[in-house]
Design a protein around this motif. Sequence first.
Motif, PDB file in Angstrom:
ATOM      1  N   SER A   1       0.831  -1.207   0.000  1.00 11.34           N
ATOM      2  CA  SER A   1       0.000   0.000   0.000  1.00 11.34           C
ATOM      3  C   SER A   1       0.860   1.248   0.000  1.00 11.34           C
ATOM      4  O   SER A   1       0.570   2.228  -0.704  1.00 11.34           O
ATOM      5  N   ALA A   2       1.951   1.214   0.794  1.00 11.07           N
ATOM      6  CA  ALA A   2       2.841   2.381   0.857  1.00 11.07           C
ATOM      7  C   ALA A   2       3.532   2.608  -0.478  1.00 11.07           C
ATOM      8  O   ALA A   2       3.652   3.746  -0.953  1.00 11.07           O
TER       9      ALA A   2
ATOM     10  N   LEU B   1      11.861   6.587   0.017  1.00 11.84           N
ATOM     11  CA  LEU B   1      12.707   5.639   0.740  1.00 11.84           C
ATOM     12  C   LEU B   1      12.800   6.000   2.212  1.00 11.84           C
ATOM     13  O   LEU B   1      12.725   5.142   3.097  1.00 11.84           O
ATOM     14  N   SER B   2      12.988   7.302   2.484  1.00 11.20           N
ATOM     15  CA  SER B   2      13.112   7.765   3.867  1.00 11.20           C
ATOM     16  C   SER B   2      11.829   7.484   4.651  1.00 11.20           C
ATOM     17  O   SER B   2      11.871   6.967   5.767  1.00 11.20           O
ATOM     18  N   ALA B   3      10.680   7.834   4.044  1.00  8.26           N
ATOM     19  CA  ALA B   3       9.403   7.654   4.736  1.00  8.26           C
ATOM     20  C   ALA B   3       9.109   6.180   4.991  1.00  8.26           C
ATOM     21  O   ALA B   3       8.696   5.796   6.089  1.00  8.26           O
ATOM     22  N   LEU B   4       9.352   5.349   3.980  1.00  8.84           N
ATOM     23  CA  LEU B   4       9.079   3.922   4.128  1.00  8.84           C
ATOM     24  C   LEU B   4       9.992   3.299   5.178  1.00  8.84           C
ATOM     25  O   LEU B   4       9.547   2.541   6.044  1.00  8.84           O
ATOM     26  N   GLY B   5      11.284   3.637   5.122  1.00 11.39           N
ATOM     27  CA  GLY B   5      12.231   3.074   6.083  1.00 11.39           C
ATOM     28  C   GLY B   5      11.977   3.531   7.499  1.00 11.39           C
ATOM     29  O   GLY B   5      12.004   2.737   8.442  1.00 11.39           O
TER      30      GLY B   5
ATOM     31  N   LEU C   1      11.238  -5.740   3.677  1.00 12.82           N
ATOM     32  CA  LEU C   1      11.261  -4.528   2.846  1.00 12.82           C
ATOM     33  C   LEU C   1      12.268  -4.559   1.710  1.00 12.82           C
ATOM     34  O   LEU C   1      12.002  -4.054   0.619  1.00 12.82           O
ATOM     35  N   LEU C   2      13.456  -5.110   1.988  1.00 14.88           N
ATOM     36  CA  LEU C   2      14.536  -4.953   1.014  1.00 14.88           C
ATOM     37  C   LEU C   2      14.278  -5.656  -0.318  1.00 14.88           C
ATOM     38  O   LEU C   2      14.525  -5.053  -1.380  1.00 14.88           O
ATOM     39  N   PRO C   3      13.820  -6.910  -0.352  1.00 15.09           N
ATOM     40  CA  PRO C   3      13.576  -7.543  -1.664  1.00 15.09           C
ATOM     41  C   PRO C   3      12.638  -6.742  -2.569  1.00 15.09           C
ATOM     42  O   PRO C   3      12.989  -6.496  -3.740  1.00 15.09           O
ATOM     43  N   PRO C   4      11.440  -6.300  -2.090  1.00 17.60           N
ATOM     44  CA  PRO C   4      10.602  -5.495  -3.001  1.00 17.60           C
ATOM     45  C   PRO C   4      11.258  -4.171  -3.386  1.00 17.60           C
ATOM     46  O   PRO C   4      11.061  -3.691  -4.509  1.00 17.60           O
TER      47      PRO C   4
END
Length: 460
Positions: free
Chosen positions: A334-335, A354-358, A375-378
């Motif tokens: 969704s994010a 990237l910042s917001a998701l991490g 998170l990293l694979p997608p």
Amino acid sequence: MLPKRTLAASGALVALCVAVYLPEGLDWPARAALLAFGGAAILWVLTGLSAAYVAVAAAVFLVTVRAVEQRALIEGLGSKVVWLVIGTFVLGAAVERSGLAGRLTALIAGRGTTVGGLMWRLTLGIVPLAFLIPSTSGRATVLLPLHRSLTEADDDPRLAKAIGLLIPALIVISTICSLTGAGSHLVTVDLLERLSDHSIGFGQWILWGLPFGLVACLITTFLIGRLFLNDETRSRRVAEVEAPSGPLSAEEWRTGAVVLAMLGLWLTEGYHPFGIATVAVVGAVVLTMPVVGVLDWDEGVEAVNWSLVLFIAASLVLGRALISTGAAKWLIGSALSASGLHGDSPTLLILLGLSALGMTAHLYMVSHTARVVALLPPLLLLADRLGLNPVAVAFLANVGMDYCLTLPVSSKALLIFQGAERPAWTSTDLLRLGALLAPAYAALMLAAYYLFWSHVGLAL
């Protein structure tokens, strides 16, 4: 009439139920996992209920409604993280009993040091531990006796709160300084090699991570000093710490030898068959061994905060449920969909995404490693689709994911300090800090990218 916090918690729980019910495409286990974790977060922040009780109750709820199997509770207690925490609690008690903690405290506090000066001295002393102890909980437990010594020597509650927040916050923020700062960094390198044929070396990680981590730690120290201490307190001299004088005693030598051996084994984990948790438990057994140890077995058992152990075990159940039920995958998807990223997206937009998701990942995945694995694979697949540098995506995502200072459950270092016999701060204090530190951390990421990272091999 019900207290305002109870009404607020009740309203938030009702809103959570509505929010979890509305989305399409989620099966019941995923919705239950979102309810359990979201409800626990609300109760942690808005009520005075024991954090361990809330976590255990949420885990039992998941089992009761059949969102996870009953064995999940047993697996949570059997996690290597739980054994690591048990071992390091015994280690911390031995360091304190032997007198080494007092010597370390006196060395850091110095003579005639002001409260403000102590904060900066702690900062410079804690950052190097990210290279020595590859576990945030290990670093927290080793430093917990230091906090006790400082607060016992100076009974100012404002100092206890500031130092009690500063130490775990610095442990968390300094993680990015070193490849060995967290096991999740090693998982990142492994996934990067598997999915993109690229890698990040120890020296490269230091080049990119140490300057950023050091500046972030200095900002953290500044904010905590301004939020929780006034000018008068910062300029006041710290009470002198009583510490053993003269040469090291036999107990100090034995404890120091065990600590050094454990550090050596932690640093060389990839070169021998013993994991970090195993080393911690072996160290605990040696330190409680007759003749050789400095504690007897009963004292070692009493040194463990068993409420915290249950808290961590139950939190692991919640974190794993988010992943196993697909709730975390749905949140991430969704994010990513909401981000609207595509091949022509400006670099700034990609960096912000990237910042917001991490930086928000810790709100729904409490484990550092789980965040990386989920998170990293997608993100690497997205990088390939958008033609981005996979090394930059992997490292920048880790910078964001290493920030976890919103809820105590988001970091084991925070849990250990909040679970102390006399916790000096509350979840509300942590939220106050995060309200200022999170935007400062995000702004620092942007500045570091444009002024430094993009010029030394991390251009997107």
